[in-house]
Scaffold this motif. Sequence first.
Motif, PDB file in Angstrom:
ATOM      1  N   MET A 150      32.584  41.468  48.407  1.00  0.00           N
ATOM      2  CA  MET A 150      33.410  42.531  47.826  1.00  0.00           C
ATOM      3  C   MET A 150      33.418  43.720  48.779  1.00  0.00           C
ATOM      4  O   MET A 150      32.385  44.213  49.202  1.00  0.00           O
ATOM      5  CB  MET A 150      32.845  42.942  46.475  1.00  0.00           C
ATOM      6  N   ALA A 151      34.626  44.143  49.177  1.00  0.00           N
ATOM      7  CA  ALA A 151      34.758  45.254  50.126  1.00  0.00           C
ATOM      8  C   ALA A 151      35.973  46.078  49.757  1.00  0.00           C
ATOM      9  O   ALA A 151      36.893  45.606  49.081  1.00  0.00           O
ATOM     10  CB  ALA A 151      34.895  44.720  51.553  1.00  0.00           C
ATOM     11  N   LEU A 176      38.014  41.510  45.251  1.00  0.00           N
ATOM     12  CA  LEU A 176      37.142  41.251  44.112  1.00  0.00           C
ATOM     13  C   LEU A 176      36.458  39.894  44.252  1.00  0.00           C
ATOM     14  O   LEU A 176      36.850  39.046  45.066  1.00  0.00           O
ATOM     15  CB  LEU A 176      37.944  41.303  42.820  1.00  0.00           C
ATOM     16  N   GLY A 177      35.425  39.674  43.424  1.00  0.00           N
ATOM     17  CA  GLY A 177      34.606  38.479  43.530  1.00  0.00           C
ATOM     18  C   GLY A 177      35.359  37.193  43.265  1.00  0.00           C
ATOM     19  O   GLY A 177      34.985  36.131  43.784  1.00  0.00           O
ATOM     20  N   ASP A 178      36.446  37.235  42.461  1.00  0.00           N
ATOM     21  CA  ASP A 178      37.179  36.009  42.146  1.00  0.00           C
ATOM     22  C   ASP A 178      38.256  35.682  43.165  1.00  0.00           C
ATOM     23  O   ASP A 178      39.079  34.781  42.958  1.00  0.00           O
ATOM     24  CB  ASP A 178      37.805  36.119  40.752  1.00  0.00           C
ATOM     25  N   GLY A 179      38.259  36.423  44.284  1.00  0.00           N
ATOM     26  CA  GLY A 179      39.234  36.164  45.338  1.00  0.00           C
ATOM     27  C   GLY A 179      40.502  36.979  45.226  1.00  0.00           C
ATOM     28  O   GLY A 179      41.376  36.904  46.099  1.00  0.00           O
ATOM     29  N   GLU A 184      47.847  50.999  39.462  1.00  0.00           N
ATOM     30  CA  GLU A 184      46.953  49.982  39.993  1.00  0.00           C
ATOM     31  C   GLU A 184      47.611  48.622  39.847  1.00  0.00           C
ATOM     32  O   GLU A 184      48.425  48.403  38.941  1.00  0.00           O
ATOM     33  CB  GLU A 184      45.593  50.003  39.297  1.00  0.00           C
ATOM     34  N   ALA A 185      47.264  47.719  40.773  1.00  0.00           N
ATOM     35  CA  ALA A 185      47.837  46.377  40.750  1.00  0.00           C
ATOM     36  C   ALA A 185      46.811  45.398  41.293  1.00  0.00           C
ATOM     37  O   ALA A 185      45.948  45.757  42.100  1.00  0.00           O
ATOM     38  CB  ALA A 185      49.115  46.324  41.578  1.00  0.00           C
ATOM     39  N   THR A 186      46.913  44.144  40.849  1.00  0.00           N
ATOM     40  CA  THR A 186      46.012  43.090  41.302  1.00  0.00           C
ATOM     41  C   THR A 186      46.824  41.861  41.686  1.00  0.00           C
ATOM     42  O   THR A 186      47.782  41.496  40.996  1.00  0.00           O
ATOM     43  CB  THR A 186      45.007  42.713  40.194  1.00  0.00           C
ATOM     44  N   VAL A 187      46.434  41.232  42.809  1.00  0.00           N
ATOM     45  CA  VAL A 187      47.131  40.066  43.324  1.00  0.00           C
ATOM     46  C   VAL A 187      46.112  38.969  43.631  1.00  0.00           C
ATOM     47  O   VAL A 187      45.027  39.254  44.150  1.00  0.00           O
ATOM     48  CB  VAL A 187      47.938  40.409  44.596  1.00  0.00           C
TER      49      VAL A 187
END
Length: 468
Positions: A1-2, A36-39, A64-67
């Motif tokens: 995680m970075a 994130l940890g789940d890729g 905020e957004a997640t891909v």
Amino acid sequence: MASANSKVAKVKTQESGAFGSKRDVNNFYQTEVTTLGDGSIKRETYRGDSTKDGSLVNRVLIQEATVKDGKETSKTISSNASAGEKAALNNPDSQLSGSIKQQTKNAGDIVQKNEADAAAGGLTDIGKKNQEVLGGGSGNDAENDNDAAATKSAPGLPTEDSVDGTRTKFPTIVHPTGLGKSKQDVIRFDMMEYQPQDFAATGQFGFTSGRVGSRERSIGSVTLPIPAGISDQSSVEWGSNSMTAVDAAKAMVATTAMRAALNKPESAITEAAKGVGDGIGSLMKTIKANDQAAGTAIANSFAAAAAGVEGQSLLSRTTGQVLNPNMELLFKGPTLRPFQFSFTLAPRDKDEALRVVSIIRFFKQGMAPIRSKSNLFLKSPHTFQLRYLHRGEEEDGGTGLHFKLNAFKECALQTVGVNYTPTGNYATYQDGTMVAYELTLGFSELEPIYNDDFGMGGGSELDDAIGF
């Protein structure tokens, strides 16, 4: 995680002002990208105050957004976002969306290069796609093509790339010298690569609504003093139309049949036939119920149609009268506004001479058609966004739109005229530059002006902006 933060960027958004007008507001934004940890990859965009060392303090989350695996899994606009920011975030071509896309790329590069999907110091294809989607793009063009010799197709249906050497970058030119620092009102011409409209989403008809974000698509600009004789003329097309009682009856029969078919698609043919029969039966009853003259006139009109003779002619020959045409002026459609500008460009020194030559070339090359690589197709020339800018009411050092003059939609440059001897004599400076040039430009808007383009305004209040 970075995670990593982008550089702080100053971006202009438009907020609603008094009486429905718009005002430009400058804010500072920064985007943080985290794996994130789940890729999946998460993006958080903040508004705040910029410090001298380039940091952003007093940060407030606006989106905020997640891909994951090249697909967007979530995107949320925070309640902290202003109305102008929300509109800009929902517009993929806005200046704010463009800035976020670039910030995401910058921060994402730092993060991804330290992750397992980095190869030889660069991103893998899925890494590029994640980054593109995370920034608000489609994931189909993670790289910027503008620096290449050949350009790629604009959004829409697939088209062939432009021939090598097609120019997609032009200078930013202000003429005369010192105009940029003065308080004089100006007109600015931004050039953009042509953007075709795409088909509407599935289940809808027509095309996508309008071209947006033209200012952020600029590939070069020219700023000049506002010339004399500026004007605009708005018009729509209306035309006379006639429909006799017989025409109306025919239309009623056809409409009844069509409605029956549409209302019951499983038995459309049966219902349509029934609707035609009912309509004709009703029409015959109406003819019979009329007085003899009216019934005869209508019957003659139908007989003429059956015989292939013009109905009004037969009626006039046999009875000396014609059916009431019920003439009415009906709306036919919108029109496109043309604009004409004329500038006298008289360079006073070598620097201004170079600017004048570049300005003329800017418009001439910008309006020229573009060849495809195979030379089989010709592509649309670049287009232009015109803006009157008022220097008297500046906010945060920015120049605002001139609300007391008309606004423009995106335009095509249709004619460029250059008079090399506007003084009536051939006269040059030592290097061959003409002492004056007369430049005439003819534009036409790509789209009509619609009622909703003006916005709601202030309701019953007086308006402080002309709009389009």
